[in-house]
Design an enzyme around this catalytic site. Sequence first.
Site, PDB file in Angstrom:
ATOM      1  N   HIS A  65       0.857  -1.191   0.000  1.00 38.09           N
ATOM      2  CA  HIS A  65       0.000   0.000   0.000  1.00 38.09           C
ATOM      3  C   HIS A  65       0.890   1.237   0.000  1.00 38.09           C
ATOM      4  O   HIS A  65       1.955   1.249   0.632  1.00 38.09           O
ATOM      5  CB  HIS A  65      -0.921  -0.010   1.228  1.00 38.09           C
ATOM      6  CG  HIS A  65      -1.981   1.044   1.152  1.00 38.09           C
ATOM      7  ND1 HIS A  65      -1.717   2.362   1.441  1.00 38.09           N
ATOM      8  CD2 HIS A  65      -3.277   0.992   0.765  1.00 38.09           C
ATOM      9  CE1 HIS A  65      -2.825   3.070   1.254  1.00 38.09           C
ATOM     10  NE2 HIS A  65      -3.785   2.264   0.838  1.00 38.09           N
ATOM     11  N   GLU A 125      -3.904   2.013  -7.606  1.00 37.84           N
ATOM     12  CA  GLU A 125      -4.288   3.144  -6.763  1.00 37.84           C
ATOM     13  C   GLU A 125      -3.363   4.326  -7.029  1.00 37.84           C
ATOM     14  O   GLU A 125      -2.254   4.390  -6.464  1.00 37.84           O
ATOM     15  CB  GLU A 125      -4.149   2.775  -5.283  1.00 37.84           C
ATOM     16  CG  GLU A 125      -4.996   1.616  -4.839  1.00 37.84           C
ATOM     17  CD  GLU A 125      -5.280   1.689  -3.343  1.00 37.84           C
ATOM     18  OE1 GLU A 125      -6.427   1.960  -2.999  1.00 37.84           O
ATOM     19  OE2 GLU A 125      -4.354   1.532  -2.534  1.00 37.84           O
TER      20      GLU A 125
HETATM   21  C1  PEP Z   1      -6.786   3.306   0.153  1.00 41.99           C
HETATM   22  O1  PEP Z   1      -6.193   3.755   1.122  1.00 41.99           O
HETATM   23  O2  PEP Z   1      -6.458   2.226  -0.319  1.00 41.99           O
HETATM   24  C2  PEP Z   1      -7.867   4.104  -0.436  1.00 41.99           C
HETATM   25  C3  PEP Z   1      -8.318   3.766  -1.593  1.00 41.99           C
HETATM   26  O3  PEP Z   1      -8.305   5.181   0.310  1.00 41.99           O
HETATM   27  P1  PEP Z   1      -9.514   6.173  -0.075  1.00 41.99           P
HETATM   28  O4  PEP Z   1     -10.658   5.333  -0.541  1.00 41.99           O
HETATM   29  O5  PEP Z   1      -9.797   6.903   1.192  1.00 41.99           O
HETATM   30  O6  PEP Z   1      -9.009   7.063  -1.156  1.00 41.99           O
END
Ligand code: PEP
Length: 238
Positions: A86, A158
């Site tokens: 992450h 992400e």
């Molecule tokens: C995450 O931390 O993996 C994430 C997607 O956070 P958020 O949905 O708050 O952007």
Amino acid sequence: MKLICANFKMNLLKKDINLYLKKINNNLNNKKVIFFPSNIYIKDFHDKNYLVGAQDISFQEFGACTGDTSILQLKELGITYTLIGHSERRQFFNDDLYISKKIALAAKHKIKIILCIGESIEEFKDNKTLEILKKEIDLALKNNLKYLTTSNIIIAYEPIWAIGTNKIPTNLCIQETISLIKKYIFTTYNLKVKVLYGGSVNENNILELEKIKNIDGYLIGSSSLNPDNFLTLINKIN
Ligand code: PEP
């Protein structure tokens, strides 16, 4: 069926977890949801028969690693999944150094891996997204091919600049990036992976995201913390 991952990060106290479990009781409507609470609450979710994962694992199985939690200990609590890499782990804990070992450990102990990858805002603006993603994929996969199969590793795309910011790439951008990730991993490593999207997913933008054809699910942070909002959100996911 789409995979929905709820990453609570370092949030919620025991009373909140109890209330959460009460609220979601039998209301997941057959959606495939994996909860990623803090380690101390993993057992609470497992005891209620929910799918549960760890937000991270130690790179060592046992031993001198103060403050870390072993995958064997996490397995005893009931995890079947773990996030690895992450962006917050990469940023605060130098995780890039350990990702390859963590992948090997998770695969060895038959825990499914959700490998998080994503570019910073500067890299996005410089058109370096694919270059960065390839680097992160290579770091995680290249020494671990003997352990990995199409069913034990999933990618979570992400963009770092979309996490917790309420900013989100366009649908076209997400679709193209997911397609490039799938293509790169297939042509380079001969693995057909599922790819989730994560970053500011909420109950207001989910219907727009649902128009993207190649998304296999979502990794949801902030919007998973309130059970009522989370239930509204997941009910909009096919
Ligand atoms: C995450 O931390 O993996 C994430 C997607 O956070 P958020 O949905 O708050 O952007």
